[in-house]
Design a protein around this motif. Structure first.
Motif, PDB file in Angstrom:
ATOM      1  N   TYR A 187      -6.669  11.088  -5.055  1.00 22.66           N
ATOM      2  CA  TYR A 187      -5.232  11.231  -4.823  1.00 22.66           C
ATOM      3  C   TYR A 187      -4.518  11.926  -5.988  1.00 22.66           C
ATOM      4  N   GLY A 312      -6.642  12.418   1.777  1.00 21.81           N
ATOM      5  CA  GLY A 312      -6.418  12.040   0.392  1.00 21.81           C
ATOM      6  C   GLY A 312      -6.161  13.240  -0.508  1.00 21.81           C
ATOM      7  N   ARG A 384       0.351  10.591   2.033  1.00 21.92           N
ATOM      8  CA  ARG A 384      -0.848  10.156   1.296  1.00 21.92           C
ATOM      9  C   ARG A 384      -0.483   9.311   0.083  1.00 21.92           C
ATOM     10  N   LEU A 389      -2.613   5.942  -0.409  1.00 19.36           N
ATOM     11  CA  LEU A 389      -3.046   5.521  -1.740  1.00 19.36           C
ATOM     12  C   LEU A 389      -2.958   4.014  -1.963  1.00 19.36           C
TER      13      LEU A 389
END
Length: 406
Positions: A187, A312, A384, A389
């Protein structure tokens, strides 16, 4: 977008402090020489997807437990488990549970055709708590699978779809959703091709980058490591043929285990490219960073980690709202479900159904994404960081796995 990793880690652990402490206190009861001990059984002798997930579970459980007490997780190969006789009852994770436990039964307690009940009861007392780590690749399990699952104290599965399949098939033990995840680098690291990190990629990915820069093609990535029918290869082929009839600025890249798979020959005339072999996590990130759309057209499955990896990295994963990935694929990049199908016909464990993708709707959605790419990437960036996350990382998974000991 700034993300405070230390603050997140502390918050996650301490918001779950009560069940984590109870679980660790349970391990304390078998503490030896000031340490706590537990077992994790998985395929060590070769590298498969179960191996990779198990190693992430172990790595992050160690990190959490060592914040409270020095803890040893004893890693046992699946082939050694049938002969394993611990002297102290310890909590034990078995991953994948169906195969390992069925082999143990065959080799140890059903060796002569009948079930050795007394022998099994003697063996079972050698484990404080037995946790199955498993998946459901269809919406129904066989009676054999349910029988095996009910031998465990609890079951950990990676998705709501898998949990529902276990419960609806008649499993009586508690079934916990422990989602797969990503390391935080997935991430947080910048795009490989916009940084100095691109020196870490191999020759084939570097050549793909040069090809994209030279031709301006939009890359459509499909991971075909195994099981082409379950992974939806027939739908991928039809999708690519239809998309190429509409536009010539796209190219399909097949990521496979070995070179020149038979599926490549079916689309080679449309310019498809093959990237093959095992690659590092950093090379995978670089490949996703180079990709415009990743396809997940699997007809069934418990999670499909490659789709999460694409998301991601902030890249669209075009998938239908089916099965395990329905937990994390956002509606704005999802296609419609197609017909109901058996993902694994003839399988003795996963006997139910999933869905194929609606190919025509997937083609329409792909065009929408490609024609408004910056808009979709902006939405994915927010999604994301705010949705994926916090929940789909290996630290979160380890916390949930430890809680199965409570």
């Amino acid at each position: 977008m700034h993300f405070d990793l230390n603050r997140y880690t502390d918050s996650l652990i301490f918001s779950n402090i009560v069940p984590i402490k109870r679980a660790i206190d349970r391990i304390h009861t078998v503490r030896i020489s000031g340490r706590c001990y537990m077992h994790y059984v998985y395929p060590k002798w070769h590298r498969v997807s179960f191996t990779l997930v198990a190693q992430k579970h172990i790595e992050y459980m160690r990190y959490i437990q060592n914040r409270f007490i020095e803890c040893n997780i004893n890693e046992i190969d699946e082939r050694a488990f049938p002969g394993f006789n611990p002297t102290v009852p310890l909590p034990t994770f078995v991953h994948p549970a169906f195969y390992i436990m069925s082999e143990l039964m065959r080799l140890r307690f059903k060796k002569y055709g009948t079930f050795d009940q007394k022998g099994y009861e003697w063996w079972r007392k050698k484990f404080d708590r037995l946790i199955a780590v498993e998946v459901a690749d269809s919406d129904r399990l066989s009676e054999e699978a349910v029988e095996i699952a009910n031998l465990f104290d609890a079951i950990a599965v990676p998705s709501t779809f898998s949990r529902d399949a276990f419960v609806n098939s008649g499993v009586k033990r508690p079934v916990h959703v422990v989602p797969h995840g990503l390391d935080f680098e997935w991430y947080l690291l910048p795009n490989f091709w916009h940084s100095s990190l691109n020196y870490m990629v191999g020759q084939n990915i570097w050549e793909l980058y040069q090809y994209k820069m030279r031709t301006g093609k939009r890359i459509i990535l499909f991971w075909l490591w195994h099981s082409p029918m379950r992974k939806g290869w027939p739908e991928v082929k039809r999708f690519y043929e239809k998309l190429r009839r509409r536009r010539d600025d796209v190219v399909l890249v097949l990521k496979t285990y070995g070179p020149n798979p038979p599926e490549l020959e079916e689309v080679r005339h449309l310019g498809a490219i093959n990237i093959y072999g095992w690659i590092s996590d950093y090379e995978k990130m670089a490949l996703f960073d180079l990709t415009d759309i990743t396809l997940n057209f699997s007809r069934g499955g418990a999670f499909e980690l490659n789709c999460l990896e694409a998301l991601g990295r902030g890249k669209p994963c075009l998938a239908h709202k089916c099965c395990g990935w329905a937990d994390y694929v956002p509606d704005f990049v999802a296609a419609k479900n197609g017909p109901k199908v058996q993902p694994l016909p003839g399988n003795h464990i996963h006997v139910g159904y999933g869905h194929a993708v609606d190919v025509d709707d997937a083609v329409d959605k792909a065009e929408q994404i490609l024609d408004s790419y910056d808009e979709y990437q902006a939405k994915l960036e927010e999604y994301r960081m705010n949705v994926l996350l916090p929940k789909f990382n290996w630290l979160y998974a380890a916390v949930e796995l430890i809680k199965t000991l409570d």
